[in-house]
Design a protein around this motif. Structure first.
Motif, PDB file in Angstrom:
ATOM      1  N   TYR A  48       7.485   2.625  -9.445  1.00  0.00           N
ATOM      2  CA  TYR A  48       8.097   3.821 -10.220  1.00  0.00           C
ATOM      3  C   TYR A  48       9.377   3.965 -10.441  1.00  0.00           C
ATOM      4  N   ALA A  49       9.697   4.760 -11.680  1.00  0.00           N
ATOM      5  CA  ALA A  49      11.328   5.154 -11.956  1.00  0.00           C
ATOM      6  C   ALA A  49      11.448   6.387 -11.214  1.00  0.00           C
ATOM      7  N   ILE A  50      12.618   6.702 -10.577  1.00  0.00           N
ATOM      8  CA  ILE A  50      12.724   7.950 -10.143  1.00  0.00           C
ATOM      9  C   ILE A  50      13.626   8.584 -10.956  1.00  0.00           C
ATOM     10  N   LEU A 104       8.271  15.435 -21.755  1.00  0.00           N
ATOM     11  CA  LEU A 104       7.621  14.395 -21.368  1.00  0.00           C
ATOM     12  C   LEU A 104       6.065  13.938 -21.991  1.00  0.00           C
ATOM     13  N   SER A 105       5.223  15.193 -21.984  1.00  0.00           N
ATOM     14  CA  SER A 105       4.168  15.175 -22.497  1.00  0.00           C
ATOM     15  C   SER A 105       4.225  14.838 -24.008  1.00  0.00           C
ATOM     16  N   ARG A 106       5.176  15.323 -24.787  1.00  0.00           N
ATOM     17  CA  ARG A 106       5.143  14.863 -26.122  1.00  0.00           C
ATOM     18  C   ARG A 106       5.557  13.580 -26.413  1.00  0.00           C
ATOM     19  N   ARG A 107       6.084  12.951 -25.564  1.00  0.00           N
ATOM     20  CA  ARG A 107       6.637  11.596 -25.712  1.00  0.00           C
ATOM     21  C   ARG A 107       5.737  10.569 -25.158  1.00  0.00           C
ATOM     22  N   SER A 108       4.622  10.996 -24.284  1.00  0.00           N
ATOM     23  CA  SER A 108       3.653  10.269 -23.541  1.00  0.00           C
ATOM     24  C   SER A 108       2.380  10.524 -23.858  1.00  0.00           C
ATOM     25  N   PRO A 109       1.550   9.825 -24.007  1.00  0.00           N
ATOM     26  CA  PRO A 109      -0.045  10.243 -24.260  1.00  0.00           C
ATOM     27  C   PRO A 109      -0.695  10.284 -22.780  1.00  0.00           C
ATOM     28  N   TRP A 110      -0.111  10.029 -21.607  1.00  0.00           N
ATOM     29  CA  TRP A 110      -0.817   9.994 -20.437  1.00  0.00           C
ATOM     30  C   TRP A 110      -1.293  11.502 -20.041  1.00  0.00           C
ATOM     31  N   THR A 126      16.310  12.215 -24.521  1.00  0.00           N
ATOM     32  CA  THR A 126      16.648  10.897 -25.044  1.00  0.00           C
ATOM     33  C   THR A 126      16.416   9.719 -24.249  1.00  0.00           C
ATOM     34  N   CYS A 127      16.296   9.926 -23.021  1.00  0.00           N
ATOM     35  CA  CYS A 127      15.927   8.964 -21.856  1.00  0.00           C
ATOM     36  C   CYS A 127      14.655   8.261 -22.094  1.00  0.00           C
ATOM     37  N   GLU A 128      14.871   7.069 -21.772  1.00  0.00           N
ATOM     38  CA  GLU A 128      13.539   6.117 -21.991  1.00  0.00           C
ATOM     39  C   GLU A 128      12.347   6.937 -20.919  1.00  0.00           C
ATOM     40  N   VAL A 129      11.116   6.894 -21.305  1.00  0.00           N
ATOM     41  CA  VAL A 129      10.116   7.421 -20.540  1.00  0.00           C
ATOM     42  C   VAL A 129       9.132   6.112 -20.126  1.00  0.00           C
ATOM     43  N   PRO A 130       9.482   5.734 -18.926  1.00  0.00           N
ATOM     44  CA  PRO A 130       8.748   4.683 -18.397  1.00  0.00           C
ATOM     45  C   PRO A 130       7.413   4.726 -18.009  1.00  0.00           C
ATOM     46  N   GLU A 131       6.885   3.398 -18.005  1.00  0.00           N
ATOM     47  CA  GLU A 131       5.010   3.627 -17.598  1.00  0.00           C
ATOM     48  C   GLU A 131       4.801   4.318 -16.531  1.00  0.00           C
ATOM     49  N   LYS A 132       5.565   4.063 -15.525  1.00  0.00           N
ATOM     50  CA  LYS A 132       5.244   5.020 -14.013  1.00  0.00           C
ATOM     51  C   LYS A 132       6.502   5.635 -13.861  1.00  0.00           C
ATOM     52  N   ARG A 144       2.101   9.174 -13.198  1.00  0.00           N
ATOM     53  CA  ARG A 144       3.131  10.456 -13.263  1.00  0.00           C
ATOM     54  C   ARG A 144       2.999  11.165 -11.849  1.00  0.00           C
ATOM     55  N   VAL A 145       4.034  11.352 -11.232  1.00  0.00           N
ATOM     56  CA  VAL A 145       4.319  12.091 -10.111  1.00  0.00           C
ATOM     57  C   VAL A 145       5.446  13.046 -10.127  1.00  0.00           C
ATOM     58  N   ILE A 146       4.977  14.160  -9.600  1.00  0.00           N
ATOM     59  CA  ILE A 146       6.400  15.444  -9.437  1.00  0.00           C
ATOM     60  C   ILE A 146       6.544  15.547  -8.024  1.00  0.00           C
ATOM     61  N   ILE A 147       7.947  15.579  -7.601  1.00  0.00           N
ATOM     62  CA  ILE A 147       8.335  15.938  -6.341  1.00  0.00           C
ATOM     63  C   ILE A 147       9.004  17.242  -6.565  1.00  0.00           C
TER      64      ILE A 147
END
Length: 245
Positions: free
Chosen positions: A158-160, A227-233, A173-179, A86-89
């Motif tokens: 990475y998905a941007i 994103l936190s709710r939908r991902s354990p990362w 509703t968007c997919e949360v990709p692995e990267k 996970r990266v933030i720009i």
């Protein structure tokens, strides 16, 4: 750089990049929170001194009786595999208060890899450090050409996703990709068109009220919370960050 403020100082001393030296305001020796900082500095072996004129050292900022000198707080962009999933720009966040508040949001939700470009943003300033409430000391901040950074991340799989107020896809509703790399822009201009064109998806935050916009940190809070709710990362990253310290 000189920074100031009681809350940032506590976080800085406990962080992976503690201050080089602390300066306390003469006349405040009985202040309970400042004396706690003195004890903490002693425990960590950080030198300190008492000074008469902290206003000059803080360049007029609200120092709350303490300033400190810190070294470089940003790094060149490493190879993408070192960044984690996970990266933030930050694209063009010029206001120091927005920049600092956005850093605080990133740290709270465990997204502790942030990329920005020095030429089109506030960058790291004493005000940014203070507004972040010390969160800046628990994240990794990289400076880079954003277009090049996006291309490197895409090459690494990475998905941007770019935040955009007027698009059909929403963050719920968007997919949360692995990267994932999430790009957020300034309130007035948003994410630049060149980065939008490189993005795999534009996403927005659904709004139900009459006011159709949020400031940067509020928008980022809504996005990262989802994103936190939908991902354990994020929980894993928080543990890793604590271990690094």
């Amino acid at each position: 750089m000189i920074f100031y403020g009681i809350n940032p100082m506590f976080e800085a001393i406990r962080s992976k990049t503690p201050p080089e030296r602390l300066y306390f305001a003469t006349g405040k020796e009985d202040n309970r929170r400042l004396t706690s900082l003195v004890r903490l500095a002693e425990q960590h072996g950080i030198p300190f001194e008492w000074r008469d004129r902290l206003d000059d050292l803080a360049d007029g900022g609200n120092h709350q009786g303490v300033c400190a000198r810190v070294g470089a707080m940003e790094e060149p962009l490493p190879d993408p595999p070192e960044l984690g999933p996970r990266v933030i720009i930050f694209d063009g966040i010029m206001d120091p208060h927005n920049f600092g508040a956005a850093l605080r949001v990133c740290e709270v939700f465990g997204f502790n890899r942030i990329i920005y470009h020095k030429g089109n943003s506030s960058g790291i300033t004493p005000a940014v450090i203070k507004v972040s409430a010390g969160a800046i000391f628990h994240v990794h901040i990289y400076h880079a050409n954003l277009n090049q950074a996006v291309r490197r991340l895409k090459d690494e799989g990475y998905a941007i996703y770019a935040m955009h107020a007027r698009t059909e896809s929403d963050i719920y509703t968007c997919e949360v990709p692995e990267k994932l790399c999430l790009v957020i822009g300034a309130e007035d201009k948003g994410v630049r068109h060149l980065i939008q064109r490189q993005a795999d998806q534009l996403v927005h935050i659904p709004m139900r009220g009459r006011v159709d916009s949020l400031n940067v940190s509020c928008a980022l809070s809504a996005a990262l919370c989802e994103l936190s709710r939908r991902s354990p990362w994020p929980e894993k990253v928080a543990t890793t960050a604590a271990a690094e310290e």
